[in-house]
Design a protein around this motif. Structure first.
Motif, short mmCIF file in Angstrom:
data_model
loop_
_atom_site.label_atom_id
_atom_site.label_comp_id
_atom_site.label_asym_id
_atom_site.label_seq_id
_atom_site.Cartn_x
_atom_site.Cartn_y
_atom_site.Cartn_z
N TYR A 1 0.83 -0.83 0.13
CA TYR A 1 0.16 0.39 0.11
C TYR A 1 0.88 1.19 0.23
O TYR A 1 1.57 1.53 1.05
CB TYR A 1 -0.85 -0.23 1.25
CG TYR A 1 -2.10 -0.75 1.42
CD1 TYR A 1 -2.72 -1.09 0.38
CD2 TYR A 1 -1.69 -2.45 2.43
CE1 TYR A 1 -3.93 -2.08 0.15
CE2 TYR A 1 -2.77 -3.19 2.37
CZ TYR A 1 -3.57 -3.05 1.15
OH TYR A 1 -5.17 -4.35 1.69
N SER B 1 -5.41 -9.86 14.62
CA SER B 1 -5.95 -8.86 13.48
C SER B 1 -4.17 -8.46 12.22
O SER B 1 -3.67 -7.67 13.62
CB SER B 1 -5.93 -7.94 13.72
OG SER B 1 -6.91 -7.15 13.46
N GLY B 2 -4.40 -7.50 11.44
CA GLY B 2 -3.96 -6.80 10.84
C GLY B 2 -2.34 -7.36 9.90
O GLY B 2 -1.69 -6.45 9.95
N GLY C 1 -2.85 -9.37 7.88
CA GLY C 1 -1.93 -8.87 5.89
C GLY C 1 -3.80 -10.28 5.47
O GLY C 1 -3.32 -10.72 3.85
N LYS C 2 -4.57 -10.91 6.03
CA LYS C 2 -4.57 -11.99 5.32
C LYS C 2 -5.38 -11.43 4.72
O LYS C 2 -5.92 -11.73 3.78
CB LYS C 2 -6.19 -12.44 6.90
CG LYS C 2 -4.69 -13.05 7.69
CD LYS C 2 -6.03 -13.77 9.05
CE LYS C 2 -6.86 -12.44 9.62
NZ LYS C 2 -5.95 -11.57 10.91
N SER C 3 -6.37 -10.26 4.67
CA SER C 3 -7.54 -10.09 3.89
C SER C 3 -7.00 -9.05 2.48
O SER C 3 -7.21 -8.91 1.54
CB SER C 3 -8.51 -8.78 4.98
OG SER C 3 -9.39 -8.41 5.54
N THR C 4 -6.23 -8.67 2.97
CA THR C 4 -4.51 -8.28 1.65
C THR C 4 -4.34 -9.18 0.98
O THR C 4 -4.28 -9.41 -0.60
CB THR C 4 -3.99 -7.50 2.39
OG1 THR C 4 -3.74 -6.83 3.11
CG2 THR C 4 -2.32 -6.73 1.29
N HIS D 1 -11.16 -15.30 12.17
CA HIS D 1 -10.37 -15.71 13.76
C HIS D 1 -10.96 -16.82 14.78
O HIS D 1 -9.82 -15.79 15.74
CB HIS D 1 -11.24 -13.63 14.06
CG HIS D 1 -10.04 -12.66 13.79
ND1 HIS D 1 -10.66 -11.66 13.01
CD2 HIS D 1 -8.92 -12.92 13.26
CE1 HIS D 1 -10.09 -10.71 13.18
NE2 HIS D 1 -8.98 -11.49 13.15
N1 LIG Z 1 -6.68 0.32 1.69
C1 LIG Z 1 -5.36 0.60 2.84
N2 LIG Z 1 -4.02 1.01 2.68
C2 LIG Z 1 -2.79 1.20 3.58
N3 LIG Z 1 -2.89 0.55 4.22
C3 LIG Z 1 -3.90 -0.86 4.64
C4 LIG Z 1 -4.97 -0.18 3.68
N4 LIG Z 1 -5.28 -2.05 4.15
C5 LIG Z 1 -4.97 -2.71 4.81
N5 LIG Z 1 -4.03 -1.81 5.31
C6 LIG Z 1 -2.28 -2.27 5.96
O1 LIG Z 1 -2.19 -3.93 5.65
C7 LIG Z 1 -2.02 -4.53 6.94
C8 LIG Z 1 -2.49 -5.48 6.45
O2 LIG Z 1 -4.12 -4.89 6.92
P1 LIG Z 1 -4.88 -6.45 6.59
O3 LIG Z 1 -6.33 -5.97 5.97
O4 LIG Z 1 -4.82 -7.02 4.77
O5 LIG Z 1 -5.36 -7.24 7.73
P2 LIG Z 1 -5.73 -8.81 8.11
O6 LIG Z 1 -5.02 -9.39 8.75
O7 LIG Z 1 -7.45 -8.67 7.38
O8 LIG Z 1 -6.59 -8.33 9.88
P3 LIG Z 1 -8.42 -7.95 10.69
O9 LIG Z 1 -8.33 -9.42 11.20
O10 LIG Z 1 -7.94 -6.96 11.06
O11 LIG Z 1 -9.59 -8.01 9.34
C9 LIG Z 1 -2.45 -3.31 8.61
O12 LIG Z 1 -1.47 -3.37 8.55
C10 LIG Z 1 -2.70 -2.57 7.48
O13 LIG Z 1 -3.04 -1.59 7.89
#
Ligand SMILES: Nc1ncnc2c1ncn2[C@@H]1O[C@H](COP(=O)(O)OP(=O)(O)OP(=O)(O)O)[C@@H](O)[C@H]1O
Ligand SMILES: [Mg+2]
Lengths: 263, 305
Positions: free
Chosen positions: A26, A51-52, A54-57, A216
């Motif tokens: 990002y 949380s955070g 990167g799973k969603s990413t 989760h």
């Molecule tokens: N659109 C964005 N722009 C900048 N940084 C982002 C963006 N989306 C996510 N991030 C960052 O990327 C990292 C991974 O985020 P992600 O949403 O993939 O986490 P996650 O594992 O899905 O968390 P959760 O379980 O809370 O959903 C985090 O540090 C988040 O702050």
């Protein structure tokens, strides 16, 4: 039920999606670092991690949803049946037709229940009313929602409960008959009953589909998945058959996480 | 004994401060309520006074009759017609351009120079006083193009004047559509265009319509920009002409004209009557904006609000 080849076993299953050395940025922030993961055909792969991490990413990289986020960039290789999802000839619309997605929060369109379910088939050119009706019923039955909505198909989807909305979103994805369904914490906003309905549904979906699910809940991962990948700080720390990850994790960090010592 | 006294003294003090706080709260509420109500009172007083002044003028011969140059008893039929005619022309030009530009900026343009320049231009255009825009229209349409005073020249001037506001309305209507809906559509293998036409615009249509109709009310009452461009007269032998290339005095311009230039003996009657008709029309636009917006939202999204 559609006739398919007998369920493949863990060992013989084909590779459906193969991610190789994937990096996601990002802007300058690297959210996924050198992640490699193989998702098996007609099996459920669970992505777990704090949380955070990167799973969603990661999951959004699979169907090119990052194309929509200004500043987001994906590096590395992602193969769907051996074809590069990010290749020069790859069409994101076709990819997303083959790889459906259900989001963390239910996001039905502000349209009728019926219009929500047939949205996908409709925009792909299906005009025949009786065909659409048929697709809608099949999808809603698969999502275990048919009995609850069959008498109010013309009502607004926004009048449904959160759990019903999420099942509607699953029906909407299933109606396109994708090969893979990505689910980003589909049950996070749901009560236990709705959650168990969705888990049952996921079990049935693997008859036809490959499922990748972010969750989760350790219990959920253990209950429904065949493979589990543990993410931490943007890296895939460990991946393997779910039974093995939960009973004999190789990595200390995995063990700490699944036993609740952090995250 | 000493302890009891101290305790009761403390509770008296506490009671007093509770009472004081409640009092302050009540006073503040009353003041705020009065301010809010004063808006209703002002509107009501204004409307009633206008009705009192212009009420008797509202006869069929006034509303549908043609204006007189020198004698009493003129009407404003052609002026009302012209107001709607110019409004129609203006919206015909403004809505497609503004909506297209708004959709492009909001849905397609990546943050960057082009987007900033369009945004900046629109904002600058929005700050141009309408009388200056009228002067521009005079120089371009009346003199340079040699059109003389025309409905078309007036409508084009009003288009320039109202484009930025309508573009903003479009942008805000689009921005109110949550990104999660766009994602949902794209994830169902929708193209960007399908996403916009089938999800984003239907979700925004209610707000968009409300905005358009409110702006229509403003266009209907616009005066300064039209005095120099659409002129102060109506075609003599064909007052309800459909031809856009002829002078087209609107109701608002007529009101100004009556009080500043006209030599008819019943100036007050015509002026007050015109003002009242104008006011009623604009109020109708306001109500219509809300009703239409709500109806369309319901129609397109299957749900109120
Ligand atoms: N659109 C964005 N722009 C900048 N940084 C982002 C963006 N989306 C996510 N991030 C960052 O990327 C990292 C991974 O985020 P992600 O949403 O993939 O986490 P996650 O594992 O899905 O968390 P959760 O379980 O809370 O959903 C985090 O540090 C988040 O702050
Ligand atoms: Mg997430």
């Amino acid at each position: 039920m559609i006739d398919t080849a007998p369920q493949q076993t863990l060992e013989t299953a084909l590779d459906k999606i193969v991610a190789k050395d994937v990096n996601v940025f990002y802007g300058t922030f690297q959210a996924i670092k050198h992640a490699s993961l193989t998702m098996k055909d007609q099996h459920v792969t669970a992505l777990i991690g704090p949380s955070g991490c990167g799973k969603s990413t990661f999951i959004r990289a699979l169907n090119r949803m990052h194309d929509l986020t200004p500043g987001a960039r994906v590096e590395g290789t992602i193969l769907l049946d051996g074809e590069d999802v990010y290749g020069p000839d790859a069409d994101p619309v076709v990819i997303r037709h083959r790889i459906g997605m259900v989001f963390q929060r239910p996001n039905p369109f502000p349209k009728t229940i019926y219009e929500n379910v047939v949205y996908g088939p409709r925009i792909h050119g299906e005009r025949d009313k009786s065909k659409l009706d048929e697709i809608a019923e099949r999808a809603l039955r698969q999502a275990a929602l048919w009995d609850e909505v069959k008498d109010r198909m013309q009502r607004s989807a926004l009048d449904l409960s959160g759990g019903q909305q999420q099942r509607l979103c699953i029906a909407r994805a299933v109606a396109l008959n994708p090969e893979v369904i990505l689910m980003d914490e589909p049950a996070s906003a749901l009560d236990p009953i709705a959650t168990s309905k969705i888990e049952d549904l996921i079990g049935q979906l693997t008859d036809h589909y490959t499922v990748v699910i972010v969750t989760h809940s350790m219990q959920q991962a253990a209950r429904i998945s065949d493979f589990t990948a543990f993410f931490h700080l943007g890296e895939i720390v460990e991946v393997g058959p779910t039974s093995q990850i939960f009973t004999h994790p190789k990595e200390k960090r995995t063990e700490d996480y699944i036993t609740g010592r952090f995250g | 004994m000493a302890i009891t006294t101290a305790r009761s003294a403390r509770s008296v003090a506490a009671n007093r401060s509770v009472r004081a706080r409640k009092m302050a709260d009540a006073i503040a509420t009353a003041i705020l309520w009065a301010m809010a109500s004063s808006i209703i009172v002002m509107l009501a007083a204004f409307v009633l006074y206008m009705v009192y002044l212009g009420g008797q003028a509202l006869t069929p011969s006034f509303i549908f009759g043609v204006p007189k140059e020198t004698t009493a008893g003129g009407g404003v039929g052609p002026e009302i017609y012209n107001s709607f005619y110019i409004l129609f022309l203006t919206l015909l030009f403004t809505v497609p351009i503004a909506v297209a530009a708004g959709v492009y900026i909001q849905e397609y343009a990546r943050p960057g120079t082009f987007r900033n320049v369009v945004q900046f231009s629109a904002e600058s255009l929005a700050t141009v006083p309408s009388v200056v825009m009228g002067l521009f229209g005079l120089l371009v349409f009346v003199y340079l193009f040699k059109w003389k005073f025309t409905a078309l020249g007036g409508a084009l001037t009003l288009t320039l004047l109202n484009l930025p506001a309508l573009m903003r309305v479009t942008q805000e209507a689009l921005a109110s559509v949550p990104d999660t809906l766009r994602e949902a559509s794209m994830a169902l293998a929708g193209t960007k265009w399908q996403t916009i036409t089938r999800v984003v615009l239907p979700s925004a249509i209610g707000r968009l319509t409300t905005g358009v109709v409110l702006i229509a009310g403003r266009i209907f009452g616009e005066t300064a920009a039209l005095i120099f461009t659409a002129g102060l007269s109506v075609p003599f032998n064909n007052p309800y002409d459909l031809n856009p290339m002829r002078p087209a005095e609107t109701l608002a311009v007529h009101l100004w004209y009556t009080h500043s230039e006209s030599i008819v003996p019943d100036v007050d009657r015509i002026g007050n009557g015109s003002a009242l008709v104008l006011l009623i029309m604009v109020l109708i636009f306001n109500v219509a904006a809300r009703v239409l917006g709500r109806q369309l939202t319901k129609r397109f999204t299957g749900r109120a609000s």
